[in-house]
Write a protein that holds these residues in place. Structure first.
Motif, mmCIF file in Angstrom:
data_model
loop_
_atom_site.group_PDB
_atom_site.id
_atom_site.type_symbol
_atom_site.label_atom_id
_atom_site.label_comp_id
_atom_site.label_asym_id
_atom_site.label_seq_id
_atom_site.Cartn_x
_atom_site.Cartn_y
_atom_site.Cartn_z
ATOM 1 N N SER A 244 49.731 41.942 38.795
ATOM 2 C CA SER A 244 51.105 42.355 38.508
ATOM 3 C C SER A 244 51.367 42.407 37.012
ATOM 4 C CB SER A 244 52.084 41.391 39.180
ATOM 5 O OG SER A 244 53.420 41.761 38.906
ATOM 6 N N LEU A 245 50.846 41.432 36.281
ATOM 7 C CA LEU A 245 51.074 41.369 34.841
ATOM 8 C C LEU A 245 50.417 42.533 34.105
ATOM 9 C CD1 LEU A 245 52.276 39.708 32.515
ATOM 10 C CD2 LEU A 245 50.129 38.462 32.396
ATOM 11 N N VAL A 246 49.195 42.877 34.499
ATOM 12 C CA VAL A 246 48.439 43.931 33.825
ATOM 13 C C VAL A 246 48.720 45.301 34.436
ATOM 14 C CG1 VAL A 246 46.129 44.596 33.026
ATOM 15 C CG2 VAL A 246 46.659 42.203 33.369
ATOM 16 N N GLU A 247 49.376 45.286 35.606
ATOM 17 C CA GLU A 247 49.689 46.521 36.321
ATOM 18 C C GLU A 247 48.432 47.237 36.821
ATOM 19 O OE1 GLU A 247 52.491 48.103 33.171
ATOM 20 O OE2 GLU A 247 53.612 48.516 35.003
ATOM 21 N N VAL A 248 47.591 46.457 37.502
ATOM 22 C CA VAL A 248 46.403 46.996 38.149
ATOM 23 C C VAL A 248 46.383 46.464 39.581
ATOM 24 C CG1 VAL A 248 45.068 47.188 36.017
ATOM 25 C CG2 VAL A 248 44.989 45.059 37.336
ATOM 26 N N SER A 249 45.448 46.960 40.379
ATOM 27 C CA SER A 249 45.340 46.487 41.755
ATOM 28 C C SER A 249 44.633 45.133 41.793
ATOM 29 C CB SER A 249 44.547 47.493 42.596
ATOM 30 O OG SER A 249 43.197 47.552 42.148
ATOM 31 N N GLN A 250 44.849 44.408 42.882
ATOM 32 C CA GLN A 250 44.152 43.138 43.053
ATOM 33 C C GLN A 250 42.649 43.368 43.181
ATOM 34 O OE1 GLN A 250 45.852 40.308 45.828
ATOM 35 N NE2 GLN A 250 47.893 41.224 45.631
ATOM 36 N N TYR A 251 42.277 44.499 43.743
ATOM 37 C CA TYR A 251 40.853 44.859 43.832
ATOM 38 C C TYR A 251 40.254 44.972 42.441
ATOM 39 C CZ TYR A 251 36.692 47.746 44.397
ATOM 40 O OH TYR A 251 35.413 48.239 44.324
ATOM 41 N N PHE A 252 41.003 45.577 41.516
ATOM 42 C CA PHE A 252 40.532 45.727 40.136
ATOM 43 C C PHE A 252 40.293 44.352 39.508
ATOM 44 C CE2 PHE A 252 41.117 46.103 35.575
ATOM 45 C CZ PHE A 252 40.460 47.276 35.245
ATOM 46 N N VAL A 253 41.201 43.416 39.753
ATOM 47 C CA VAL A 253 41.058 42.056 39.201
ATOM 48 C C VAL A 253 39.858 41.352 39.790
ATOM 49 C CG1 VAL A 253 42.162 39.820 38.905
ATOM 50 C CG2 VAL A 253 43.538 41.905 38.756
ATOM 51 N N ARG A 254 39.710 41.445 41.117
ATOM 52 C CA ARG A 254 38.569 40.786 41.771
ATOM 53 C C ARG A 254 37.246 41.377 41.289
ATOM 54 N NH1 ARG A 254 42.127 40.718 46.351
ATOM 55 N NH2 ARG A 254 41.339 42.760 47.007
ATOM 56 N N LYS A 255 37.216 42.698 41.125
ATOM 57 C CA LYS A 255 35.993 43.359 40.652
ATOM 58 C C LYS A 255 35.658 42.917 39.226
ATOM 59 C CE LYS A 255 33.967 47.964 39.993
ATOM 60 N NZ LYS A 255 34.213 49.433 40.075
ATOM 61 N N THR A 256 36.678 42.814 38.385
ATOM 62 C CA THR A 256 36.460 42.359 37.009
ATOM 63 C C THR A 256 35.984 40.916 36.985
ATOM 64 O OG1 THR A 256 38.216 43.844 36.237
ATOM 65 C CG2 THR A 256 37.551 42.070 34.759
ATOM 66 N N LYS A 257 36.580 40.081 37.842
ATOM 67 C CA LYS A 257 36.169 38.677 37.913
ATOM 68 C C LYS A 257 34.708 38.548 38.348
ATOM 69 C CE LYS A 257 37.500 34.248 39.959
ATOM 70 N NZ LYS A 257 38.461 33.550 40.870
ATOM 71 N N LYS A 258 34.297 39.387 39.303
ATOM 72 C CA LYS A 258 32.915 39.355 39.774
ATOM 73 C C LYS A 258 31.952 39.764 38.673
ATOM 74 C CE LYS A 258 30.020 41.038 43.566
ATOM 75 N NZ LYS A 258 29.946 41.898 44.775
ATOM 76 N N SER A 259 32.365 40.691 37.813
ATOM 77 C CA SER A 259 31.483 41.139 36.711
ATOM 78 C C SER A 259 31.280 40.058 35.670
ATOM 79 C CB SER A 259 32.070 42.387 36.048
ATOM 80 O OG SER A 259 33.246 42.075 35.318
ATOM 81 N N MET A 260 32.172 39.048 35.641
ATOM 82 C CA MET A 260 32.051 37.964 34.676
ATOM 83 C C MET A 260 31.129 36.859 35.148
ATOM 84 S SD MET A 260 36.123 37.699 33.779
ATOM 85 C CE MET A 260 35.928 36.234 32.756
ATOM 86 N N ALA A 261 30.782 36.887 36.416
ATOM 87 C CA ALA A 261 29.958 35.805 36.989
ATOM 88 C C ALA A 261 28.535 35.853 36.437
ATOM 89 C CB ALA A 261 29.941 35.923 38.503
#
Length: 261
Positions: A244-261
């Motif tokens: 909500s803060l960045v104005e992207v989908s939750q899928y986008f956030v989860r995908k970005t989080k996975k790329s940081m692993a």
């Protein structure tokens, strides 16, 4: 040299050893640092320096070591004086050490707690993004509900239309979670959003889409991904709150989080 070492330590370095333990000779450590803010600044006096700012929402026990790492790398790369600041936006009192002193080595950075800044100073800005930070600042003797109302109204007044106003109000609500406000004091943030026009909201969205179609989409996505990573690293916000803060989908956030692993 190994055989001569005990004598060198005792007679040359003047160290009286009672116990010695071997440590690995290889201390190589690959580092990749991405500062929150990094700029080359020239002041009116003519002096030039590297400005480094980190925003921190949680207490980080290793912060002084992180900043020291940055300092050496920046000084070595740019050969300019380095000024470092950590702006703490958390609700808990800051407990991070702001200096390191070990023998002849001394290092310090400047730790600024935004909750100690008068919120009216931030409201003097003409930019809504800066006014938003007033929600984290010090209200002094002012009534919290009145202060929040003032902040919200000024943010809306300086926003470029209703769509931007909605976005900024949403950011205010999320950042307000870093403070322990009475729910009644936050009611204004929800009441004001209802006053914004859905029709103008749609028009601004159309305008943004057209802008993205002109070549801004790639840059926007990269900036959003960078922002999401910082929020994942430095805050306890949920996936939904970050989206909500960045104005992207939750899928986008989860995908970005996975790329940081």
């Amino acid at each position: 040299m190994e055989g001569a070492l005990p004598g060198l330590i005792k007679n040359i370095l003047h160290i009286q050893v009672t116990h010695a333990e071997e440590l690995p000779d290889d201390i190589q450590h690959t580092k990749e640092r991405k500062p929150d803010v990094l700029k080359k600044i020239t002041e009116s006096s003519g002096s030039t320096f590297v400005l480094h700012i980190e925003f921190q929402a949680k207490n980080e026990p290793e912060m002084a070591f992180r900043m020291a790492d940055y300092f050496i790398m920046l000084l070595r790369k740019y050969k300019l004086p380095v000024r470092q600041y950590v702006i703490y936006i958390g609700s808990d009192p800051p407990t991070m050490p702001d200096c390191i002193q070990s023998g002849p080595m001394k290092f310090a950075y400047q730790l600024i707690t935004i909750s100690g800044i008068d919120y009216r100073i931030l409201l003097q800005s003409d930019h809504p993004e800066e006014k938003i930070l007033a929600i984290l600042a010090n209200f002094g003797e002012d009534n919290p509900q009145l202060a929040i109302s003032t902040i919200a109204k000024q943010v809306i007044d300086t926003s470029a239309g209703d769509f931007a106003g909605q976005r900024h109000l949403n950011q205010l609500r999320i950042l307000s979670k870093l403070r322990n406000f009475d729910p009644k004091a936050l009611r204004m943030l929800y009441d004001l959003q209802d006053l914004l026009s859905d029709e103008r909201d749609i028009l601004y969205r159309i305008g943004e889409v057209k802008g993205m179609e002109k070549g801004e989409a790639k840059a926007t996505k990269k900036a959003q991904e960078k922002f999401v990573k910082k929020l994942l690293r430095k805050t306890d916000f949920t996936i939904a709150e970050i989206a909500s803060l960045v104005e992207v989908s939750q899928y986008f956030v989860r995908k970005t989080k996975k790329s940081m692993a």
